[in-house]
Write a protein that holds these residues in place. Structure first.
Motif, PDB file in Angstrom:
ATOM      1  N   GLU A   1      30.062  30.254  45.510  1.00  0.00           N
ATOM      2  CA  GLU A   1      30.946  31.401  45.739  1.00  0.00           C
ATOM      3  C   GLU A   1      32.283  31.280  45.012  1.00  0.00           C
ATOM      4  O   GLU A   1      32.996  32.257  44.872  1.00  0.00           O
ATOM      5  CB  GLU A   1      31.207  31.553  47.250  1.00  0.00           C
ATOM      6  CG  GLU A   1      29.936  31.684  48.087  1.00  0.00           C
ATOM      7  CD  GLU A   1      29.339  33.081  48.014  1.00  0.00           C
ATOM      8  OE1 GLU A   1      30.033  33.998  47.534  1.00  0.00           O
ATOM      9  OE2 GLU A   1      28.185  33.251  48.433  1.00  0.00           O
ATOM     10  N   TYR A   2      32.657  30.070  44.624  1.00  0.00           N
ATOM     11  CA  TYR A   2      33.918  29.843  43.892  1.00  0.00           C
ATOM     12  C   TYR A   2      35.144  30.298  44.690  1.00  0.00           C
ATOM     13  O   TYR A   2      36.084  30.834  44.132  1.00  0.00           O
ATOM     14  CB  TYR A   2      33.855  30.530  42.507  1.00  0.00           C
ATOM     15  CG  TYR A   2      32.607  30.150  41.756  1.00  0.00           C
ATOM     16  CD1 TYR A   2      32.516  28.913  41.126  1.00  0.00           C
ATOM     17  CD2 TYR A   2      31.505  30.997  41.734  1.00  0.00           C
ATOM     18  CE1 TYR A   2      31.358  28.530  40.479  1.00  0.00           C
ATOM     19  CE2 TYR A   2      30.332  30.620  41.084  1.00  0.00           C
ATOM     20  CZ  TYR A   2      30.276  29.383  40.470  1.00  0.00           C
ATOM     21  OH  TYR A   2      29.124  29.004  39.844  1.00  0.00           O
ATOM     22  N   HIS A   3      35.098  30.082  46.005  1.00  0.00           N
ATOM     23  CA  HIS A   3      36.220  30.542  46.832  1.00  0.00           C
ATOM     24  C   HIS A   3      37.518  29.838  46.482  1.00  0.00           C
ATOM     25  O   HIS A   3      38.560  30.473  46.340  1.00  0.00           O
ATOM     26  CB  HIS A   3      35.906  30.312  48.321  1.00  0.00           C
ATOM     27  CG  HIS A   3      34.955  31.336  48.872  1.00  0.00           C
ATOM     28  ND1 HIS A   3      34.469  31.281  50.159  1.00  0.00           N
ATOM     29  CD2 HIS A   3      34.394  32.423  48.313  1.00  0.00           C
ATOM     30  CE1 HIS A   3      33.652  32.309  50.364  1.00  0.00           C
ATOM     31  NE2 HIS A   3      33.589  33.007  49.249  1.00  0.00           N
ATOM     32  N   LYS A   4      37.469  28.506  46.330  1.00  0.00           N
ATOM     33  CA  LYS A   4      38.708  27.765  46.036  1.00  0.00           C
ATOM     34  C   LYS A   4      39.232  28.132  44.656  1.00  0.00           C
ATOM     35  O   LYS A   4      40.447  28.245  44.449  1.00  0.00           O
ATOM     36  CB  LYS A   4      38.457  26.257  46.115  1.00  0.00           C
ATOM     37  CG  LYS A   4      38.105  25.743  47.511  1.00  0.00           C
ATOM     38  CD  LYS A   4      38.168  24.207  47.541  1.00  0.00           C
ATOM     39  CE  LYS A   4      37.785  23.658  48.898  1.00  0.00           C
ATOM     40  NZ  LYS A   4      36.293  23.524  49.030  1.00  0.00           N
ATOM     41  N   THR A   5      38.315  28.325  43.722  1.00  0.00           N
ATOM     42  CA  THR A   5      38.713  28.658  42.347  1.00  0.00           C
ATOM     43  C   THR A   5      39.410  30.017  42.316  1.00  0.00           C
ATOM     44  O   THR A   5      40.507  30.171  41.777  1.00  0.00           O
ATOM     45  CB  THR A   5      37.458  28.680  41.454  1.00  0.00           C
ATOM     46  OG1 THR A   5      36.746  27.457  41.637  1.00  0.00           O
ATOM     47  CG2 THR A   5      37.829  28.847  39.990  1.00  0.00           C
ATOM     48  N   LYS A   6      38.758  31.004  42.934  1.00  0.00           N
ATOM     49  CA  LYS A   6      39.353  32.345  42.941  1.00  0.00           C
ATOM     50  C   LYS A   6      40.647  32.355  43.764  1.00  0.00           C
ATOM     51  O   LYS A   6      41.612  33.026  43.397  1.00  0.00           O
ATOM     52  CB  LYS A   6      38.362  33.365  43.493  1.00  0.00           C
ATOM     53  CG  LYS A   6      37.173  33.622  42.576  1.00  0.00           C
ATOM     54  CD  LYS A   6      36.323  34.763  43.134  1.00  0.00           C
ATOM     55  CE  LYS A   6      35.110  35.020  42.275  1.00  0.00           C
ATOM     56  NZ  LYS A   6      34.367  36.208  42.714  1.00  0.00           N
ATOM     57  N   ALA A   7      40.653  31.604  44.864  1.00  0.00           N
ATOM     58  CA  ALA A   7      41.865  31.565  45.691  1.00  0.00           C
ATOM     59  C   ALA A   7      43.037  31.028  44.874  1.00  0.00           C
ATOM     60  O   ALA A   7      44.165  31.521  44.996  1.00  0.00           O
ATOM     61  CB  ALA A   7      41.630  30.708  46.936  1.00  0.00           C
ATOM     62  N   MET A   8      42.789  30.044  44.014  1.00  0.00           N
ATOM     63  CA  MET A   8      43.886  29.541  43.185  1.00  0.00           C
ATOM     64  C   MET A   8      44.359  30.617  42.202  1.00  0.00           C
ATOM     65  O   MET A   8      45.565  30.814  42.009  1.00  0.00           O
ATOM     66  CB  MET A   8      43.494  28.284  42.413  1.00  0.00           C
ATOM     67  CG  MET A   8      44.664  27.770  41.570  1.00  0.00           C
ATOM     68  SD  MET A   8      44.266  26.456  40.428  1.00  0.00           S
ATOM     69  CE  MET A   8      44.245  25.053  41.529  1.00  0.00           C
ATOM     70  N   MET A   9      43.412  31.342  41.608  1.00  0.00           N
ATOM     71  CA  MET A   9      43.779  32.412  40.675  1.00  0.00           C
ATOM     72  C   MET A   9      44.703  33.417  41.344  1.00  0.00           C
ATOM     73  O   MET A   9      45.705  33.830  40.773  1.00  0.00           O
ATOM     74  CB  MET A   9      42.508  33.160  40.202  1.00  0.00           C
ATOM     75  CG  MET A   9      41.835  32.542  39.024  1.00  0.00           C
ATOM     76  SD  MET A   9      40.287  33.344  38.489  1.00  0.00           S
ATOM     77  CE  MET A   9      40.095  34.734  39.485  1.00  0.00           C
TER      78      MET A   9
END
Ligand code: CP3
Length: 347
Positions: free
Chosen positions: A158-166
């Protein structure tokens, strides 16, 4: 053996007598010979032994008679020297002990010095340059795909942490994109200087972003990378999975080849990006498990579409998977060569 440059000629839209083909992940677990080597050596160990790494790279070229070799490595290999503690765990993928969370984490990453940091990789390329009779494709992971492992700490769906950083720390995100962009430019230049005849940037997981987020958070870095590599004089291929909605933006990039995944047709991809680019793709790898007649019909369909315009390289729509039967991979390659030869000679 004479050098087979059909892969490069097809990308340059020059006359060819057959459609060139290679497979993403052609060196790997679908080969019994590779599985045997893996009993004794990890991926990272193979990459540290240039003679062995060159042998692993050449094995699928010999076995399947493909028209290009891809360097045996992994997208995470050049990330380790930046100070990221990454391991590639069998059955899982890259796992990172110290995921990137803060600006300080990004600032602590040091620049890549390929001649010092990646001696074995560059030596492998020099050996391959001597031994191969087909072009060698070098590669790097793209910033988003690399960042997704570096931020999540491992594979993610889901890339939650990645998108959350963006979304929450765009300055940290951009600092990370800048560092990875620099690394990729430096690394690609060193691969070409040592003998790679083409490069592919793998953005395998980029399809997780919307058009707008891609444009805002990733595209400027991709633009900078491909501009930075423009005078290398080798074709640049950009591949990602699930990218139908992003191709309209890709057509602004300084690349020669658009890697098309299996979810959209080659015709559709060409109608979006126009006739400037060569296309590469895009058989759904799972057709390797279909009856031969079904596999051949699907491959023929893709070849017919590919040959409608100059600039075509056959590939799978994503990498070969471990249980892909290796004799079927050899058969498919032969079929692509024979069928396309017939079609080209009818013209
Ligand atoms: O033939 C080739 O394509 C060259 C070798 C290659 C590998 N990885 C070797 C490898 C290439 C080009 C890669 C790129 C890579 N690595 C990508 C982009 C391409 C893609 O498939 O989308 C990505 C996302 C990675 C990260 C990665 N490394 C994953 C997801 C895995 C799979 C984990 C597993 O075990 O299922 C790896 C490990 C890896 N890289 C293997 C190979 C042959 C398999 C494990 C092994 O043999 O030890």
């Amino acid at each position: 053996m004479t050098f087979n440059d059909t892969f490069l000629r097809s990308i340059r839209k020059e006359p060819i007598d057959h459609v060139p083909v290679w497979y993403m992940r052609q060196a790997g677990r679908s080969q019994a010979s590779y599985r045997k080597i893996k009993e004794k050596h990890s991926l990272m160990e193979i990459c540290e032994i240039p003679e062995l790494c060159a042998e692993v790279t050449i094995a699928p070229v010999r076995q399947h008679n493909v028209d290009a070799a891809i360097l045996y490595s992994d997208i995470m290999i050049p990330v380790k020297p930046l100070g990221i503690d990454v391991d590639i765990v069998a059955g899982i993928g890259p796992v990172i002990a110290n995921p990137i969370r803060t600006l300080a984490d990004v600032q602590a990453m040091r620049p890549l010095e390929p001649d010092n940091d990646l001696k074995a990789t560059l030596e492998t390329i020099r050996i391959l340059k001597q031994e191969l009779h087909v072009p060698l494709i070098g590669f790097a992971g793209a910033p988003f795909t690399l960042a997704s492992y570096m931020i999540e700490g491992g594979p993610s769906r889901e890339y939650h942490k990645t998108k959350a950083m963006m979304y929450t720390a765009p300055d940290v995100w951009q600092a990370l994109m800048d560092k990875l962009g620099d690394m990729i430019i430096t690394y690609m230049k060193s691969q070409v200087a040592n003998g790679c005849a083409a490069i592919q940037i793998f953005d395998s997981w980029i399809g997780a972003l919307s058009q707008d987020d891609y444009r805002r958070y990733v595209y400027p870095t991709m633009k900078r990378i491909f501009e930075g590599l423009a005078d290398l004089g080798v074709p640049k291929i950009y591949f990602g999975a699930n990218t139908g909605h992003l191709l309209d933006q890709w057509k602004e990039l300084n690349i020669e080849v658009v890697g098309v995944d299996w979810r959209i047709g080659l015709n559709q991809a060409r109608s979006i990006v126009g006739s400037k680019f060569a296309v590469q793709g895009n058989l759904d790898p799972v057709y390797l498990l279909a009856p031969k007649a079904v596999l051949e019909a699907e491959a023929a369909k893709i070849i017919d579409q590919g040959l409608e315009q100059p600039g075509f390289v056959f590939n799978l729509g994503h990498g070969l998977f471990p249980t892909a039967p290796e004799d079927v991979v050899t058969h498919l390659t032969q079929f692509i060569h024979d069928y396309s030869k017939r079609r080209l000679s009818e013209r």
